[in-house]
Design an enzyme around this catalytic site. Structure first.
Site, mmCIF file in Angstrom:
data_model
loop_
_atom_site.group_PDB
_atom_site.id
_atom_site.type_symbol
_atom_site.label_atom_id
_atom_site.label_comp_id
_atom_site.label_asym_id
_atom_site.label_seq_id
_atom_site.Cartn_x
_atom_site.Cartn_y
_atom_site.Cartn_z
ATOM 1 N N HIS A 34 -5.072 8.089 0.252
ATOM 2 C CA HIS A 34 -3.672 8.409 -0.036
ATOM 3 C C HIS A 34 -3.509 8.861 -1.483
ATOM 4 O O HIS A 34 -2.734 9.782 -1.771
ATOM 5 C CB HIS A 34 -2.787 7.205 0.254
ATOM 6 N N ARG A 58 -10.743 11.374 4.902
ATOM 7 C CA ARG A 58 -10.585 10.107 5.612
ATOM 8 C C ARG A 58 -11.883 9.600 6.226
ATOM 9 O O ARG A 58 -11.898 8.545 6.866
ATOM 10 C CB ARG A 58 -9.500 10.214 6.698
ATOM 11 N N GLU A 92 -11.951 1.526 4.745
ATOM 12 C CA GLU A 92 -11.010 1.805 5.831
ATOM 13 C C GLU A 92 -11.100 3.301 6.084
ATOM 14 O O GLU A 92 -10.483 4.101 5.385
ATOM 15 C CB GLU A 92 -9.582 1.415 5.466
ATOM 16 N N ASP A 128 -5.350 2.809 -2.125
ATOM 17 C CA ASP A 128 -6.165 3.443 -1.090
ATOM 18 C C ASP A 128 -6.569 4.818 -1.596
ATOM 19 O O ASP A 128 -5.720 5.660 -1.888
ATOM 20 C CB ASP A 128 -5.363 3.551 0.208
ATOM 21 N N GLU A 175 0.829 -1.211 0.000
ATOM 22 C CA GLU A 175 0.000 0.000 0.000
ATOM 23 C C GLU A 175 0.860 1.257 0.000
ATOM 24 O O GLU A 175 1.580 1.524 0.964
ATOM 25 C CB GLU A 175 -0.909 0.018 1.230
#
Length: 266
Positions: free
Chosen positions: A185, A214, A243, A182, A149
């Site tokens: 990011h 987030r 997540e 992700d 990741e």
């Protein structure tokens, strides 16, 4: 068709079976597990096997440790490698697809003082390739995938963009190492997230989702139709694992994720 998953800590319930019942009712297709260090994930194996026998779908694992396989300290690096090998083996025992990990987390940032890490870029690359090769060979032997990741520049100074991860994976020559993308990011690091997905297509194996802030998908300003559209274009048929932090009522926020992603193109 892409499927949705929620990380276990987001789901209400005491047991994985209870969490899975909620997840199904909310529209998720799976639960993504979290694997902690000190061999605590291995210690959970009886619990995980009971959940598997009860029909809980657990295809992927997200690593949650204080240090990772590219740590500066040799002892910490060796410990992280041992922990990750154990977690890959546990994933294999429960029939999971693989385990997602960064190279490091919170270890160093070139964007904050003192700005220059103790290793050179060449030394970083040597450590990264050695770790990825060792872990990738273990993953191959176990029949699972290690998902690397990329993190944003404030959390890791080595692997921030998909192209960097793809280059490292290509250098290992291992099909058992793929990229775990992700959206959070990528929102920070990729000038064109959709284009980055298209360029790294052969190496992408898993996807984690949260919005630009987030929080849960839909709570920020990420261009979801473009991001998900790129995944459709490359034929990604894996899981979109939430997540994220939760904005607003936590139960309502979790419930909103599958529907939002599907309306946006999942």
């Amino acid at each position: 068709m892409m499927k949705t998953a929620a990380q276990e800590q987001l789901l209400p319930g005491e047991s994985l079976q209870e969490k899975w019942a909620f997840a199904q009712e909310a529209g998720f297709d799976a639960v993504e597990l979290r694997s902690q260090g000190d061999f605590r994930f291995r210690d959970r194996l009886p619990e995980l096997k009971r959940a598997l026998a009860d029909g809980v779908v657990m295809p992927t694992v997200c690593v949650e440790m204080l240090h990772f396989f590219a740590a500066f300290d040799d002892d910490l690096r060796r410990d992280a490698l041992a922990q990750l090998k154990s977690q890959l083996s546990v994933a294999a025992e429960i029939g999971a697809l693989g385990v997602q990990t960064p190279a490091s987390y919170g270890m160093f940032s070139r964007r904050l003082p003192p700005f220059e890490p103790p290793r050179t870029p060449e030394q970083d690359r040597d450590v990264l390739l050695a770790g990825l090769t060792e872990l990738g060979e273990h993953a191959r032997a176990e029949g699972v995938i290690l998902y690397l990741e990329p993190l944003n520049r404030y959390e890791d100074h080595m692997v921030n963009r998909l192209e960097q991860a793809a280059g490292l994976i290509a250098a290992t020559g291992l099909d058992s190492v793929r990229i775990g993308i992700d959206s959070y990011h990528m929102n920070i690091e990729e000038s064109d997230p959709a284009a980055a997905i298209l360029a790294a297509a052969p190496y992408i194996g898993h996807a984690q989702v949260s919005d630009s802030n987030r929080f849960q998908p839909g709570a920020g300003h990420l261009d979801w139709p473009a991001w998900l559209g790129a995944l459709h274009t490359i034929g990604f048929d894996g899981y979109l694992a939430a997540e994220c932090r939760l904005d607003g009522d936590p139960v309502a926020a979790v419930r909103s994720i599958p529907g939002f992603l599907r309306r946006s193109g999942a």
